[in-house]
Design a protein around this motif. Structure first.
Motif, PDB file in Angstrom:
ATOM      1  N   ASN A 154       0.833  -1.203   0.000  1.00 52.89           N
ATOM      2  CA  ASN A 154       0.000   0.000   0.000  1.00 52.89           C
ATOM      3  C   ASN A 154       0.865   1.250   0.000  1.00 52.89           C
ATOM      4  O   ASN A 154       2.087   1.179   0.179  1.00 52.89           O
ATOM      5  CB  ASN A 154      -0.912  -0.023   1.225  1.00 52.89           C
ATOM      6  N   ALA A 206       0.450   6.256   7.475  1.00 51.87           N
ATOM      7  CA  ALA A 206      -0.422   5.086   7.641  1.00 51.87           C
ATOM      8  C   ALA A 206       0.437   3.837   7.646  1.00 51.87           C
ATOM      9  O   ALA A 206       1.531   3.813   7.079  1.00 51.87           O
ATOM     10  CB  ALA A 206      -1.463   5.010   6.522  1.00 51.87           C
ATOM     11  N   ASN A 207      -0.061   2.787   8.289  1.00 46.64           N
ATOM     12  CA  ASN A 207       0.676   1.524   8.310  1.00 46.64           C
ATOM     13  C   ASN A 207      -0.298   0.361   8.463  1.00 46.64           C
ATOM     14  O   ASN A 207      -1.494   0.549   8.696  1.00 46.64           O
ATOM     15  CB  ASN A 207       1.714   1.509   9.434  1.00 46.64           C
ATOM     16  N   GLY A 208       0.240  -0.843   8.321  1.00 44.37           N
ATOM     17  CA  GLY A 208      -0.565  -2.034   8.528  1.00 44.37           C
ATOM     18  C   GLY A 208      -0.885  -2.785   7.249  1.00 44.37           C
ATOM     19  O   GLY A 208      -0.627  -2.326   6.144  1.00 44.37           O
ATOM     20  N   GLY A 228      -3.776  -5.013   4.915  1.00 44.03           N
ATOM     21  CA  GLY A 228      -5.202  -5.100   4.628  1.00 44.03           C
ATOM     22  C   GLY A 228      -5.463  -6.084   3.511  1.00 44.03           C
ATOM     23  O   GLY A 228      -4.541  -6.504   2.799  1.00 44.03           O
ATOM     24  N   GLU A 268      -0.490 -10.028  11.481  1.00 39.53           N
ATOM     25  CA  GLU A 268      -0.516  -9.391  12.804  1.00 39.53           C
ATOM     26  C   GLU A 268       0.549  -9.979  13.722  1.00 39.53           C
ATOM     27  O   GLU A 268       1.145  -9.265  14.541  1.00 39.53           O
ATOM     28  CB  GLU A 268      -1.891  -9.572  13.451  1.00 39.53           C
ATOM     29  N   TYR A 283       2.337  -6.302  11.805  1.00 32.72           N
ATOM     30  CA  TYR A 283       1.517  -5.419  10.990  1.00 32.72           C
ATOM     31  C   TYR A 283       0.136  -5.231  11.625  1.00 32.72           C
ATOM     32  O   TYR A 283      -0.590  -6.202  11.826  1.00 32.72           O
ATOM     33  CB  TYR A 283       1.305  -6.003   9.590  1.00 32.72           C
ATOM     34  N   ASN A 296      -3.748  -4.816  11.802  1.00 36.88           N
ATOM     35  CA  ASN A 296      -4.780  -5.366  10.923  1.00 36.88           C
ATOM     36  C   ASN A 296      -5.733  -4.254  10.499  1.00 36.88           C
ATOM     37  O   ASN A 296      -6.501  -3.732  11.303  1.00 36.88           O
ATOM     38  CB  ASN A 296      -5.526  -6.475  11.660  1.00 36.88           C
ATOM     39  N   ARG A 297      -5.706  -3.905   9.215  1.00 32.37           N
ATOM     40  CA  ARG A 297      -6.569  -2.843   8.683  1.00 32.37           C
ATOM     41  C   ARG A 297      -7.909  -3.387   8.190  1.00 32.37           C
ATOM     42  O   ARG A 297      -8.745  -2.624   7.720  1.00 32.37           O
ATOM     43  CB  ARG A 297      -5.850  -2.100   7.552  1.00 32.37           C
ATOM     44  N   ASP A 309       6.848  -0.293   8.483  1.00 36.85           N
ATOM     45  CA  ASP A 309       6.348  -1.417   7.699  1.00 36.85           C
ATOM     46  C   ASP A 309       7.445  -2.023   6.841  1.00 36.85           C
ATOM     47  O   ASP A 309       7.517  -3.251   6.660  1.00 36.85           O
ATOM     48  CB  ASP A 309       5.175  -0.978   6.821  1.00 36.85           C
TER      49      ASP A 309
END
Length: 285
Positions: A79, A87-89, A91, A113, A117, A119-120, A151
């Motif tokens: 992403n 922003a991070n994570g 999806g 996770e 990371y 969880n989006r 990330d």
């Protein structure tokens, strides 16, 4: 044995998201190949939409999965945002949030996770070509933000654990649906503490007793009509390629070579692509 398509997003002239010289297409290709190796060594039949820096449209990728009658299609991405480090994570995106695709997305995000990371969650995008045109459960997985330093640190420092968690999530969901499948290799993957050494070796992996050697094959065409397949086969053989026909589910698949090392299959695929053939790489599990 399940048929799984690994799609490293973008490729060729399409770099995907970029950040400080880092390109999405490179990250997901490296990750896709490692995930595919793990799935293959756990007995699954793995197909790749690309194994080098080449580009296919989302529709062409979807058709690759449909042609091999795949059980699951995973499209790997990273992403990005307009503002770095905002922003991070991880999806996931699916055609609709239901059924096996939802189970798979949840299991994949749960695995990511574990290694750090956030969880989006899962999004539904029925308008996305690769989700709309694939005929099997498909998940687009965004593995962190390429413009987020944290990330990227997870991606680089925990790369082999990342590949293992993705492979493990896929195996867990698919084998829950088929309880008769062997689960020993799945347990070995869960408990492996030497995964980096296992998947970075440049020689074929040592096989257990009774286990067959996985082979990489370059698929060049698929036909419902034998005469059409035979004509195409004859064309390839006249050009000097070691082509053959494989009949699966009433589809005549034209494939070239049977290589123990992925690098050899990649060289053959690149040669065939340079001659104008539409190709992708498969394994026999």
């Amino acid at each position: 044995m399940a048929k799984i398509v690994i799609d490293p997003g973008h490729g060729g002239n399409d770099s995907g998201a970029t950040y400080k010289g880092r390109r999405e297409k490179d990250d997901v290709l490296r990750l896709g190949l490692e995930v595919g190796k793990l799935l293959q060594r756990n007995g699954e039949d793995v197909y790749y939409t690309r194994v080098s820096d080449t580009y296919n449209t989302p529709l062409e990728k979807a058709e690759m999965g449909n042609k091999v009658n795949a059980d699951f299609f995973l499209s790997l991405h990273r992403n990005s945002t307009n503002t770095a480090n905002s922003a991070n994570g991880a999806g996931a995106t699916v055609y609709e949030i239901s059924g096996l695709r939802e189970e798979m997305a949840n299991e994949l995000l749960k695995g990511l996770e574990k290694i750090g990371y956030p969880n989006r969650g899962i999004l539904s995008r029925p308008d996305a070509t690769i989700l709309r045109r694939t005929e099997m459960p498909t998940v687009v997985l965004d593995v962190g933000f390429i413009d987020n330093e944290g990330d990227n640190a997870i991606f680089d420092e925990k790369f082999y654990q990342l590949a293992r968690e993705i492979a493990l999530a896929i195996l867990t969901v698919l084998r829950e649906k088929e309880p008769s499948k062997e689960k020993d290799n799945l347990e070995n993957l869960k408990n492996s503490n030497s995964i980096e050494n296992e998947i970075t070796q440049d020689v074929p992996p040592k096989l257990e007793e009774g286990q067959r050697q996985p082979l990489y094959r370059v698929q060049v065409g698929a036909f419902r009509n034998y005469q059409n397949a035979a004509r195409f086969l004859n064309q390839l053989q006249n050009e000097g390629y070691p082509a053959f026909i494989l009949l699966e589910n009433n589809i005549y698949r034209i494939q070239v070579g049977a290589y123990e090392l992925l690098d050899n299959a990649i060289r053959m695929e690149q040669q065939l692509r340079s001659r104008g053939y539409n190709t992708f790489i498969a394994t026999n599990g």
